[in-house]
Design an enzyme around this catalytic site. Sequence first.
Site, short mmCIF file in Angstrom:
data_model
loop_
_atom_site.label_atom_id
_atom_site.label_comp_id
_atom_site.label_asym_id
_atom_site.label_seq_id
_atom_site.Cartn_x
_atom_site.Cartn_y
_atom_site.Cartn_z
N LEU A 30 -18.26 -0.85 -0.04
CA LEU A 30 -19.06 0.20 -0.66
C LEU A 30 -18.83 0.24 -2.17
O LEU A 30 -19.24 1.18 -2.85
CB LEU A 30 -18.71 1.57 -0.05
CG LEU A 30 -19.05 1.74 1.43
CD1 LEU A 30 -18.61 3.12 1.92
CD2 LEU A 30 -20.54 1.55 1.67
N TYR A 77 0.83 -1.20 0.00
CA TYR A 77 0.00 0.00 0.00
C TYR A 77 0.87 1.26 0.00
O TYR A 77 1.67 1.47 0.91
CB TYR A 77 -0.94 0.02 1.20
CG TYR A 77 -2.04 -1.01 1.15
CD1 TYR A 77 -2.33 -1.72 -0.01
CD2 TYR A 77 -2.82 -1.28 2.28
CE1 TYR A 77 -3.34 -2.67 -0.05
CE2 TYR A 77 -3.84 -2.22 2.25
CZ TYR A 77 -4.09 -2.91 1.09
OH TYR A 77 -5.09 -3.86 1.05
#
Length: 339
Positions: A212, A57
């Site tokens: 989401l 990341y």
Amino acid sequence: MKYKLLGRSGLKVSELCLGTMGFGTEGGWGADAATSFEIMDAYANAGGNFLDTANIYKLGTSEKIIGDYLSTQDRDYFVLATKYTLKDNTTNPNASGNSRKNMMRSVEDSLKRLKTDFIDVLYLHIWDDITPIDEVLRGLDDLIKQGKVTYAAISDTPAWVVAKGNTLAELMGWSQFIALQVEYSLLARTAERELIPMAKHFGMTVTPWAPLAGGALTGKYLKGDRGRIKADSKRLDARAESITKVVMDIAQQLGVSESHVALQWTMSKSFSCIPIVGATKIDQLKDNLKTVDVVLSPGHIAMLDDASKIELGFPGDFFNEEAVKVNSFGGFYDMVEKR
């Protein structure tokens, strides 16, 4: 914030996991260190203790920011999860993959960036279809015995591989996977075909990424807001639009945001499920934290289930067909021909 046990372990984690893929500004997006600190402060103050990151990341910046933050906090309060597998440098041909060599190298680098002596949960990030699963499990078990890792977990891997791994680990007395991280949301329910039933069988907690759907389920794209999802993405096709409209309708009925409805749907499942919520702005996190106070009625859940249902394929749909009858005496299936 309520706490749940992570899989078949005694590890207590908060019901929302904080995703930190956006900690760092590489690639022209994300949160800088100061904003990331603010986000983690707000999360911890709300009772959150479960942080999710990975060696890849922001090319390691996410881990570095978390390490700087944890060095000023009570380290034992937090349950820190990171991952290994994906290539984080180009120095050698073994700087990626599931091999023991890459696992050991990656963990040592992560520990330095995170400024900690141990990783609470180490995920295999993605299956490489090369490394034997017993090599992975033996390596993870050795790290656990060394005290550098506390629990093993796995992400983005076929169900049969995970099942074989946990069965082998049980047989050999090695540490088993306690959590399964996969894509799962109202727009992405294919994990229900094999992965989630497998996780339920082994008592693993499912930690969905993109609950989401990259922001699609917030309804912002239907409202004309621009985001990072490309226009031709399946997350914005006709099916996704119809599902999102149901989410928006329920949100309006309850007087809450669309993200609350979409997240609470994953939290209301019959299996252990802790969604990973990412945030690059403090307002995003504060809104997501309100999810824990939202209650969906059985009727709302049924509406969402129906709007987002998928074909399970074989054998899932086959078991549900009218042609398959359960014999209540022997528990066998009677096949009834349809003519």
